[in-house]
Design an enzyme around this catalytic site. Structure first.
Site, PDB file in Angstrom:
ATOM      1  N   GLN A  44       0.816  -1.219   0.000  1.00 15.69           N
ATOM      2  CA  GLN A  44       0.000   0.000   0.000  1.00 15.69           C
ATOM      3  C   GLN A  44       0.847   1.267   0.000  1.00 15.69           C
ATOM      4  O   GLN A  44       0.787   2.079  -0.915  1.00 15.69           O
ATOM      5  CB  GLN A  44      -0.869   0.031   1.265  1.00 15.69           C
ATOM      6  CG  GLN A  44      -1.819  -1.109   1.399  1.00 15.69           C
ATOM      7  CD  GLN A  44      -2.668  -0.989   2.661  1.00 15.69           C
ATOM      8  OE1 GLN A  44      -2.369  -0.205   3.558  1.00 15.69           O
ATOM      9  NE2 GLN A  44      -3.745  -1.746   2.713  1.00 15.69           N
ATOM     10  N   GLY A  45       1.664   1.394   1.075  1.00 15.31           N
ATOM     11  CA  GLY A  45       2.281   2.678   1.414  1.00 15.31           C
ATOM     12  C   GLY A  45       3.125   3.251   0.309  1.00 15.31           C
ATOM     13  O   GLY A  45       3.023   4.419  -0.047  1.00 15.31           O
ATOM     14  N   GLU A 110       7.363   7.779   6.308  1.00 16.39           N
ATOM     15  CA  GLU A 110       6.991   6.592   7.084  1.00 16.39           C
ATOM     16  C   GLU A 110       7.957   6.407   8.242  1.00 16.39           C
ATOM     17  O   GLU A 110       9.017   7.052   8.291  1.00 16.39           O
ATOM     18  CB  GLU A 110       6.946   5.352   6.188  1.00 16.39           C
ATOM     19  CG  GLU A 110       5.792   5.417   5.200  1.00 16.39           C
ATOM     20  CD  GLU A 110       5.551   4.142   4.430  1.00 16.39           C
ATOM     21  OE1 GLU A 110       6.310   3.182   4.609  1.00 16.39           O
ATOM     22  OE2 GLU A 110       4.598   4.131   3.640  1.00 16.39           O
ATOM     23  N   HIS A 226       3.730  -6.018  11.687  1.00 13.77           N
ATOM     24  CA  HIS A 226       3.271  -4.661  11.395  1.00 13.77           C
ATOM     25  C   HIS A 226       2.426  -4.201  12.566  1.00 13.77           C
ATOM     26  O   HIS A 226       1.515  -4.910  12.995  1.00 13.77           O
ATOM     27  CB  HIS A 226       2.456  -4.626  10.100  1.00 13.77           C
ATOM     28  CG  HIS A 226       2.328  -3.241   9.552  1.00 13.77           C
ATOM     29  ND1 HIS A 226       1.550  -2.284  10.151  1.00 13.77           N
ATOM     30  CD2 HIS A 226       2.912  -2.649   8.501  1.00 13.77           C
ATOM     31  CE1 HIS A 226       1.657  -1.150   9.477  1.00 13.77           C
ATOM     32  NE2 HIS A 226       2.477  -1.347   8.463  1.00 13.77           N
ATOM     33  N   ARG A 272       9.176  -0.318  13.559  1.00 12.90           N
ATOM     34  CA  ARG A 272       8.002  -1.180  13.719  1.00 12.90           C
ATOM     35  C   ARG A 272       8.089  -2.115  14.921  1.00 12.90           C
ATOM     36  O   ARG A 272       7.068  -2.403  15.560  1.00 12.90           O
ATOM     37  CB  ARG A 272       7.817  -2.009  12.453  1.00 12.90           C
ATOM     38  CG  ARG A 272       7.338  -1.166  11.316  1.00 12.90           C
ATOM     39  CD  ARG A 272       7.199  -1.952  10.050  1.00 12.90           C
ATOM     40  NE  ARG A 272       6.618  -1.075   9.034  1.00 12.90           N
ATOM     41  CZ  ARG A 272       6.396  -1.447   7.795  1.00 12.90           C
ATOM     42  NH1 ARG A 272       6.697  -2.659   7.390  1.00 12.90           N
ATOM     43  NH2 ARG A 272       5.855  -0.600   6.942  1.00 12.90           N
ATOM     44  N   HIS A 333       4.027  -9.671   9.272  1.00  9.56           N
ATOM     45  CA  HIS A 333       3.974  -8.873   8.051  1.00  9.56           C
ATOM     46  C   HIS A 333       5.070  -9.219   7.046  1.00  9.56           C
ATOM     47  O   HIS A 333       4.813  -9.306   5.842  1.00  9.56           O
ATOM     48  CB  HIS A 333       4.094  -7.390   8.450  1.00  9.56           C
ATOM     49  CG  HIS A 333       3.956  -6.443   7.319  1.00  9.56           C
ATOM     50  ND1 HIS A 333       2.863  -6.455   6.479  1.00  9.56           N
ATOM     51  CD2 HIS A 333       4.756  -5.430   6.880  1.00  9.56           C
ATOM     52  CE1 HIS A 333       3.006  -5.490   5.569  1.00  9.56           C
ATOM     53  NE2 HIS A 333       4.153  -4.871   5.783  1.00  9.56           N
ATOM     54  N   ARG A 368      13.302  -4.478   9.199  1.00 12.20           N
ATOM     55  CA  ARG A 368      13.231  -3.814   7.896  1.00 12.20           C
ATOM     56  C   ARG A 368      12.705  -2.383   8.008  1.00 12.20           C
ATOM     57  O   ARG A 368      11.734  -2.121   8.713  1.00 12.20           O
ATOM     58  CB  ARG A 368      12.291  -4.608   6.983  1.00 12.20           C
ATOM     59  CG  ARG A 368      12.020  -3.958   5.657  1.00 12.20           C
ATOM     60  CD  ARG A 368      11.049  -4.780   4.857  1.00 12.20           C
ATOM     61  NE  ARG A 368       9.711  -4.731   5.399  1.00 12.20           N
ATOM     62  CZ  ARG A 368       8.679  -4.126   4.806  1.00 12.20           C
ATOM     63  NH1 ARG A 368       8.848  -3.512   3.659  1.00 12.20           N
ATOM     64  NH2 ARG A 368       7.485  -4.143   5.355  1.00 12.20           N
TER      65      ARG A 368
HETATM   66  C1  LIG Z   1      -0.540  -5.887   2.902  1.00  8.70           C
HETATM   67  C2  LIG Z   1       0.900  -5.605   2.587  1.00  8.70           C
HETATM   68  C3  LIG Z   1       1.329  -4.291   2.410  1.00  8.70           C
HETATM   69  C4  LIG Z   1       2.658  -4.015   2.109  1.00  8.70           C
HETATM   70  N1  LIG Z   1       3.044  -2.715   1.880  1.00  8.70           N
HETATM   71  C5  LIG Z   1       4.312  -2.478   1.471  1.00  8.70           C
HETATM   72  C6  LIG Z   1       4.707  -1.157   1.081  1.00  8.70           C
HETATM   73  O1  LIG Z   1       3.924  -0.210   1.087  1.00  8.70           O
HETATM   74  N2  LIG Z   1       5.994  -0.968   0.676  1.00  8.70           N
HETATM   75  C7  LIG Z   1       6.908  -1.982   0.634  1.00  8.70           C
HETATM   76  O2  LIG Z   1       8.062  -1.751   0.258  1.00  8.70           O
HETATM   77  N3  LIG Z   1       6.533  -3.237   0.995  1.00  8.70           N
HETATM   78  C8  LIG Z   1       5.281  -3.515   1.382  1.00  8.70           C
HETATM   79  N4  LIG Z   1       4.921  -4.791   1.720  1.00  8.70           N
HETATM   80  C9  LIG Z   1       5.904  -5.866   1.578  1.00  8.70           C
HETATM   81  C10 LIG Z   1       6.102  -6.189   0.096  1.00  8.70           C
HETATM   82  O3  LIG Z   1       4.869  -6.068  -0.559  1.00  8.70           O
HETATM   83  C11 LIG Z   1       6.638  -7.584  -0.121  1.00  8.70           C
HETATM   84  O4  LIG Z   1       7.744  -7.813   0.700  1.00  8.70           O
HETATM   85  C12 LIG Z   1       7.090  -7.760  -1.565  1.00  8.70           C
HETATM   86  O5  LIG Z   1       6.076  -7.348  -2.435  1.00  8.70           O
HETATM   87  C13 LIG Z   1       7.452  -9.213  -1.826  1.00  8.70           C
HETATM   88  O6  LIG Z   1       7.625  -9.369  -3.207  1.00  8.70           O
HETATM   89  P1  LIG Z   1       8.123 -10.759  -3.780  1.00  8.70           P
HETATM   90  O7  LIG Z   1       8.169 -10.613  -5.262  1.00  8.70           O
HETATM   91  O8  LIG Z   1       9.363 -11.158  -3.095  1.00  8.70           O
HETATM   92  O9  LIG Z   1       7.007 -11.822  -3.337  1.00  8.70           O
HETATM   93  P2  LIG Z   1       5.416 -11.808  -3.564  1.00  8.70           P
HETATM   94  O10 LIG Z   1       4.958 -10.533  -4.130  1.00  8.70           O
HETATM   95  O11 LIG Z   1       4.789 -12.260  -2.303  1.00  8.70           O
HETATM   96  O12 LIG Z   1       5.215 -12.955  -4.658  1.00  8.70           O
HETATM   97  C14 LIG Z   1       5.383 -14.311  -4.325  1.00  8.70           C
HETATM   98  C15 LIG Z   1       4.963 -15.148  -5.522  1.00  8.70           C
HETATM   99  O13 LIG Z   1       5.380 -16.511  -5.347  1.00  8.70           O
HETATM  100  C16 LIG Z   1       4.330 -17.399  -5.669  1.00  8.70           C
HETATM  101  N5  LIG Z   1       4.546 -18.667  -4.943  1.00  8.70           N
HETATM  102  C17 LIG Z   1       4.711 -18.844  -3.608  1.00  8.70           C
HETATM  103  N6  LIG Z   1       4.901 -20.156  -3.335  1.00  8.70           N
HETATM  104  C18 LIG Z   1       4.849 -20.820  -4.513  1.00  8.70           C
HETATM  105  C19 LIG Z   1       4.936 -22.195  -4.891  1.00  8.70           C
HETATM  106  N7  LIG Z   1       5.119 -23.196  -4.008  1.00  8.70           N
HETATM  107  N8  LIG Z   1       4.824 -22.517  -6.208  1.00  8.70           N
HETATM  108  C20 LIG Z   1       4.608 -21.548  -7.135  1.00  8.70           C
HETATM  109  N9  LIG Z   1       4.498 -20.232  -6.839  1.00  8.70           N
HETATM  110  C21 LIG Z   1       4.624 -19.877  -5.548  1.00  8.70           C
HETATM  111  C22 LIG Z   1       3.082 -16.634  -5.253  1.00  8.70           C
HETATM  112  O14 LIG Z   1       1.926 -17.151  -5.894  1.00  8.70           O
HETATM  113  C23 LIG Z   1       3.455 -15.214  -5.743  1.00  8.70           C
HETATM  114  O15 LIG Z   1       3.215 -15.101  -7.122  1.00  8.70           O
HETATM  115  C24 LIG Z   1       3.589  -5.078   2.015  1.00  8.70           C
HETATM  116  C25 LIG Z   1       3.165  -6.410   2.206  1.00  8.70           C
HETATM  117  C26 LIG Z   1       1.832  -6.675   2.475  1.00  8.70           C
HETATM  118  C27 LIG Z   1       1.402  -8.103   2.659  1.00  8.70           C
END
Ligand SMILES: Cc1cc2nc3c(=O)[nH]c(=O)nc-3n(C[C@H](O)[C@H](O)[C@H](O)COP(=O)(O)OP(=O)(O)OC[C@H]3O[C@@H](n4cnc5c(N)ncnc54)[C@H](O)[C@@H]3O)c2cc1C
Length: 523
Positions: A44-45, A110, A226, A272, A333, A368
């Protein structure tokens, strides 16, 4: 199936790596959910980046190091912060929109940031970035995406990762994908906890699979909670963005008294971990289950325009944030620890790379800094792409026959071989795990609570020892596995630092050590 590059996960890190790799060969992105479902889409943020005139690389580095409580990998932090502006400029050129006032970007503030440096698109920044990255990825003829494909395990031959064993969720078929390089971007593990902001797929699959494959994991004891998630009985917790506190929202206890100034000089904008612990203490003191976030003194049109998702989500549960205080309490979180990588996503297993939340480059230290993880996904996703492309020049797609265990796996349909657990049994074990993680391995821990958690997790693991190969069972096995790794790391860290707080060792020793774990190879 065969591909040059296999990317597991379609969040910000996976998509960014895929775009980089598409210039070097065929890329296959597999994801267990629909391709849009990820933590990235829910962010979101915003995204922290140095672009304002009054900001500097050094200040962002310092803020990140301070939040990390002495345990950050400084080199990694410098890479993150220095590569940030060009990576963000790149996605703006591709079409990502950030809020502006006239031509100027509106920068949010933030917790623990000394400057306004958070670019945002209302309170849906993640979905805006993912929208454009997906579009860009789909434009490339070299990138193919498959949804509803669950990665069960990685295939390792002679300590080299050469592919993955997959489950096609709809048909129940188990199959293999061979690749020159495998990139894990499976995100976090918030679902291990009773209260979490994470989507339902955040079950720690990548962490568990990498561990089973022999990769080194680091800092698993550091789970970020969080401080402010919506807390009404019967309503799933959802995040109330930190940016709301950045705009001036105030925390009050159930007696409506402001309290954060008693705990930290930065009050509502403290790191946090400090906020989460203070809230838990106030909740205990007032014998309630939440505190209140008060935004009622802020301009109502600012609240509706800048935070439309938060405003509407709260309104759906009959809380009008322009007039009423929001009931909030902490929730799991972000997974700070994970698969150990260098700053180019290389793990300790050849051919296996990791980026985003699942990886542990050490940039977050023990805690973080807010809005650094979208940046992490972009910066390290791109760098991992470069490193995997380089590695692939000397790697082949290996056509290796299945070993005994895999042959058994392919034969195991859910009708024969292993016993499938029934849904109530799976749900009950999952619930028990979430409860013990929350109560014993949560914001405040102790040696005794951790030992007890370890015993319960062992018992629950026994109960599923002969599980079948449905997604729910595989996820549960991974959750138990990842939970056990968090507990054992937390037991080993006999001190309190950052997100890891132990009642029995309330102080930090001052030693900058990291807890690394690796599965012992069979004798
Ligand atoms: C509600 C919320 C708000 C947030 N707000 C912020 C913010 O404002 N700013 C910020 O910097 N961060 C924020 N974060 C943290 C940030 O969003 C995440 O840390 C970051 O997006 C993670 O990205 P990623 O690509 O590593 O993983 P993700 O975006 O979680 O993607 C993981 C992927 O892996 C796939 N996957 C998982 N397991 C398997 C499997 N066994 N087989 C096949 N596929 C699989 C999932 O389906 C998904 O596609 C927030 C997190 C949340 C939950």
């Amino acid at each position: 199936m065969k591909t040059d590059f296999l990317i597991i996960g379609s969040g910000i890190a996976g998509l960014r790596a895929a775009i980089e790799l598409s210039r070097h060969g065929k890329v296959l992105i597999v994801t267990k959910d629909k391709s849009f479902e990820s933590s990235s889409s829910y962010a979101q943020g915003g995204i922290a980046v140095v672009i304002a005139d009054d900001d500097s690389t050094q200040q962002h580095v310092d803020d990140t190091l301070n939040a990390g409580a002495g345990l950050c990998n400084k080199k990694g932090v410098e890479v993150l912060v220095k590569d940030g502006p060009s990576q963000v400029k790149q996605i703006i050129d591709w079409g990502v929109r950030f809020d502006r006032d006239g031509g100027e970007f509106l920068m949010g503030l933030e917790g623990a940031h000394s400057r306004r440096r958070i670019l945002h698109f209302k309170d849906s920044t993640g979905s805006e970035i993912v929208r454009i990255l997906r579009k860009k990825a789909l434009e490339s003829r070299n990138i193919k995406k498959l949804s509803k494909q669950f990665v069960i395990d990685l295939i390792i031959r002679e300590n080299i990762c050469i592919g993955a064993i997959m489950l096609d969720e709809e048909s129940g078929k188990v199959y293999r994908i061979s690749a020159k390089a495998v990139i894990i971007t499976t995100g976090g593990a918030g679902q291990l906890y009773l209260r979490t902001t994470n989507p339902s797929g955040a079950t720690g699959d990548g962490i568990a699979a990498a561990y089973r494959a022999g990769a080194v994991l680091s800092d698993m004891e550091f789970v970020q909670f969080h401080p402010t998630t919506f807390a009404l009985p019967g309503v799933p917790s959802f995040l109330i963005t930190e940016a709301l506190r950045g705009e001036g929202a105030i925390l009050r206890n159930s007696e409506k008294k402001r309290f954060m100034q008693n705990y930290h000089s930065l009050a509502e904008l403290a790191p946090r971990d400090e906020l989460s612990r203070a809230i838990i203490k106030e909740i205990k003191k007032c014998s309630t289950d939440h505190v209140l976030l008060d935004a009622t003194h802020l301009n109502p049109s600012l609240l509706k325009e800048r935070f439309p998702a938060t405003y509407n989500s709260c309104l759906r549960h009959n809380v009008d944030i322009t007039k009423e205080m929001i009931p909030v309490s902490p929730a799991a979180h972000f997974m700070i620890g994970g698969i150990t990588t260098d700053t180019s996503g290389r793990t300790t297993v050849q051919g296996l790379f990791a980026a985003g939340e699942v990886a542990c480059t050490g940039v977050h230290g023990a805690n973080r800094l807010a809005s650094n993880s979208l940046l992490e996904g972009l910066v390290f996703g791109a760098r991992t792409g470069v490193a995997a492309a380089e590695y692939s020049k000397s790697a082949n797609i290996t056509d290796i026959p299945l070993n005994k265990a895999e042959r058994r796996g392919t034969k195991v349909s859910n009708k024969s071989g292993h016993i499938s657990l029934n849904t109530p049994k799976i749900n009950s074990i999952r619930e028990n795990l979430k409860r013990v993680m929350w109560n014993n391995t949560g914001i405040i821990r102790s040696g005794a609570s951790l030992e007890e958690a370890g015993e319960i997790i062992d018992m629950l693991t026994q109960e599923i020892s002969n599980h079948g190969l449905t997604r729910k069972e595989l996820e549960l096995a991974n959750m138990l596995h990842a939970g056990g790794l968090i507990v054992s790391s937390a037991i080993k860290r006999q001190e309190s630092v950052g997100a890891h707080y132990r009642e029995d060792f309330p102080k930090w020793s001052g030693k900058k050590r990291h807890i690394k774990i690796r599965k012992r190879p069979p004798c």
